[in-house]
Write a protein that holds these residues in place. Structure first.
Motif, PDB file in Angstrom:
ATOM      1  N   CYS A 199     -23.718  10.884  28.551  1.00 52.90           N
ATOM      2  CA  CYS A 199     -23.080   9.583  28.360  1.00 52.90           C
ATOM      3  C   CYS A 199     -22.090   9.314  29.491  1.00 52.90           C
ATOM      4  O   CYS A 199     -20.952   9.797  29.468  1.00 52.90           O
ATOM      5  N   ALA A 200     -22.509   8.542  30.476  1.00 48.51           N
ATOM      6  CA  ALA A 200     -21.672   8.273  31.650  1.00 48.51           C
ATOM      7  C   ALA A 200     -20.363   7.600  31.276  1.00 48.51           C
ATOM      8  O   ALA A 200     -19.298   7.956  31.798  1.00 48.51           O
ATOM      9  N   TYR A 201     -20.426   6.637  30.376  1.00 45.44           N
ATOM     10  CA  TYR A 201     -19.214   5.921  29.969  1.00 45.44           C
ATOM     11  C   TYR A 201     -18.195   6.895  29.368  1.00 45.44           C
ATOM     12  O   TYR A 201     -17.025   6.902  29.730  1.00 45.44           O
ATOM     13  N   CYS A 202     -18.649   7.735  28.450  1.00 48.31           N
ATOM     14  CA  CYS A 202     -17.731   8.646  27.756  1.00 48.31           C
ATOM     15  C   CYS A 202     -17.265   9.786  28.656  1.00 48.31           C
ATOM     16  O   CYS A 202     -16.117  10.230  28.548  1.00 48.31           O
ATOM     17  N   VAL A 203     -18.114  10.264  29.553  1.00 45.50           N
ATOM     18  CA  VAL A 203     -17.680  11.290  30.510  1.00 45.50           C
ATOM     19  C   VAL A 203     -16.546  10.735  31.363  1.00 45.50           C
ATOM     20  O   VAL A 203     -15.508  11.383  31.542  1.00 45.50           O
ATOM     21  N   ASP A 204     -16.726   9.542  31.872  1.00 40.00           N
ATOM     22  CA  ASP A 204     -15.688   8.904  32.696  1.00 40.00           C
ATOM     23  C   ASP A 204     -14.404   8.705  31.890  1.00 40.00           C
ATOM     24  O   ASP A 204     -13.314   9.065  32.337  1.00 40.00           O
ATOM     25  N   LEU A 205     -14.520   8.164  30.698  1.00 46.68           N
ATOM     26  CA  LEU A 205     -13.365   7.878  29.850  1.00 46.68           C
ATOM     27  C   LEU A 205     -12.605   9.148  29.482  1.00 46.68           C
ATOM     28  O   LEU A 205     -11.381   9.225  29.621  1.00 46.68           O
ATOM     29  N   HIS A 206     -13.316  10.173  29.035  1.00 47.09           N
ATOM     30  CA  HIS A 206     -12.635  11.362  28.530  1.00 47.09           C
ATOM     31  C   HIS A 206     -12.155  12.290  29.642  1.00 47.09           C
ATOM     32  O   HIS A 206     -11.191  13.029  29.429  1.00 47.09           O
ATOM     33  N   ALA A 207     -12.761  12.228  30.803  1.00 51.38           N
ATOM     34  CA  ALA A 207     -12.194  12.955  31.947  1.00 51.38           C
ATOM     35  C   ALA A 207     -10.843  12.340  32.304  1.00 51.38           C
ATOM     36  O   ALA A 207      -9.859  13.057  32.531  1.00 51.38           O
ATOM     37  N   ALA A 208     -10.775  11.015  32.321  1.00 55.41           N
ATOM     38  CA  ALA A 208      -9.510  10.325  32.617  1.00 55.41           C
ATOM     39  C   ALA A 208      -8.477  10.607  31.522  1.00 55.41           C
ATOM     40  O   ALA A 208      -7.305  10.880  31.827  1.00 55.41           O
TER      41      ALA A 208
ATOM     42  N   GLN B 251      -5.278  18.306  24.437  1.00 53.02           N
ATOM     43  CA  GLN B 251      -6.146  18.800  25.510  1.00 53.02           C
ATOM     44  C   GLN B 251      -7.464  19.324  24.953  1.00 53.02           C
ATOM     45  O   GLN B 251      -8.528  19.065  25.521  1.00 53.02           O
ATOM     46  N   LEU B 252      -7.394  20.040  23.845  1.00 54.02           N
ATOM     47  CA  LEU B 252      -8.615  20.561  23.225  1.00 54.02           C
ATOM     48  C   LEU B 252      -9.512  19.417  22.768  1.00 54.02           C
ATOM     49  O   LEU B 252     -10.730  19.448  22.985  1.00 54.02           O
ATOM     50  N   VAL B 253      -8.923  18.407  22.162  1.00 54.45           N
ATOM     51  CA  VAL B 253      -9.691  17.245  21.707  1.00 54.45           C
ATOM     52  C   VAL B 253     -10.437  16.615  22.883  1.00 54.45           C
ATOM     53  O   VAL B 253     -11.631  16.308  22.790  1.00 54.45           O
ATOM     54  N   GLU B 254      -9.756  16.451  23.991  1.00 55.10           N
ATOM     55  CA  GLU B 254     -10.407  15.819  25.149  1.00 55.10           C
ATOM     56  C   GLU B 254     -11.459  16.719  25.772  1.00 55.10           C
ATOM     57  O   GLU B 254     -12.496  16.238  26.243  1.00 55.10           O
ATOM     58  N   LEU B 255     -11.239  18.031  25.781  1.00 56.58           N
ATOM     59  CA  LEU B 255     -12.267  18.954  26.284  1.00 56.58           C
ATOM     60  C   LEU B 255     -13.526  18.859  25.428  1.00 56.58           C
ATOM     61  O   LEU B 255     -14.649  18.818  25.953  1.00 56.58           O
TER      62      LEU B 255
END
Length: 145
Positions: free
Chosen positions: A48-57, A33-37
């Motif tokens: 970075c729209a791509y990475c925001v979308d990816l890492h929120a998911a 969870q920390l890594v993804e936050l």
């Protein structure tokens, strides 16, 4: 916006090198969870729209609370993050914005009680790696699916 270049096809060896960093991050012991936050917060800062979308998911898949994700950009003003997470997020912001912040001593003093020296190095590698991914995705206009 149109994608400019498929960087995976253009230089597979370069992407393999980034993948090797990801393999270390996956086994380093930092909480998922920390890594993804951290990945999400750096991606927000970098736009970075791509990475925001990816890492929120990915954070949701790691059982992260939607409320915490919704307030990540204002984490300092919410009660939803513990001291270890706050230290990591402050470190993430300072390292991501290194040309502006030069990673101040106050942020260093904030992180030291919550992370071992090895974890600080691994966290810094994580921040550096997501910043690299952000730069590839933004430069070459990788779009969310």
């Amino acid at each position: 916006m149109e994608p400019r270049l498929n960087f995976y096809k253009a230089s597979p060896d370069a992407m393999k090198a980034l993948g090797t960093l990801e393999q270390h991050i996956a086994k380093c012991g930092l909480e998922k969870q920390l890594v993804e936050l951290v990945r999400l917060r750096a991606s927000q800062i970098n736009g970075c729209a791509y990475c925001v979308d990816l890492h929120a998911a990915d954070a949701l898949k790691a059982d992260e609370a939607p409320r915490r994700l919704a307030t990540l950009s204002v984490w300092q003003e919410t009660p939803f993050f513990n001291d270890r997470e706050r230290a990591a997020l402050a470190w993430t912001e300072a390292v991501t914005l290194v040309s502006e912040t030069h990673v101040p001593d106050a942020v260093w003093e904030q992180i030291r009680p919550h992370f071992t020296p090895e974890e600080i190095v691994d966290l810094t590698l994580l921040v550096s790696t997501i910043n690299a991914w952000n730069r590839f995705a933004i430069a070459f206009r990788k779009l969310p699916a």
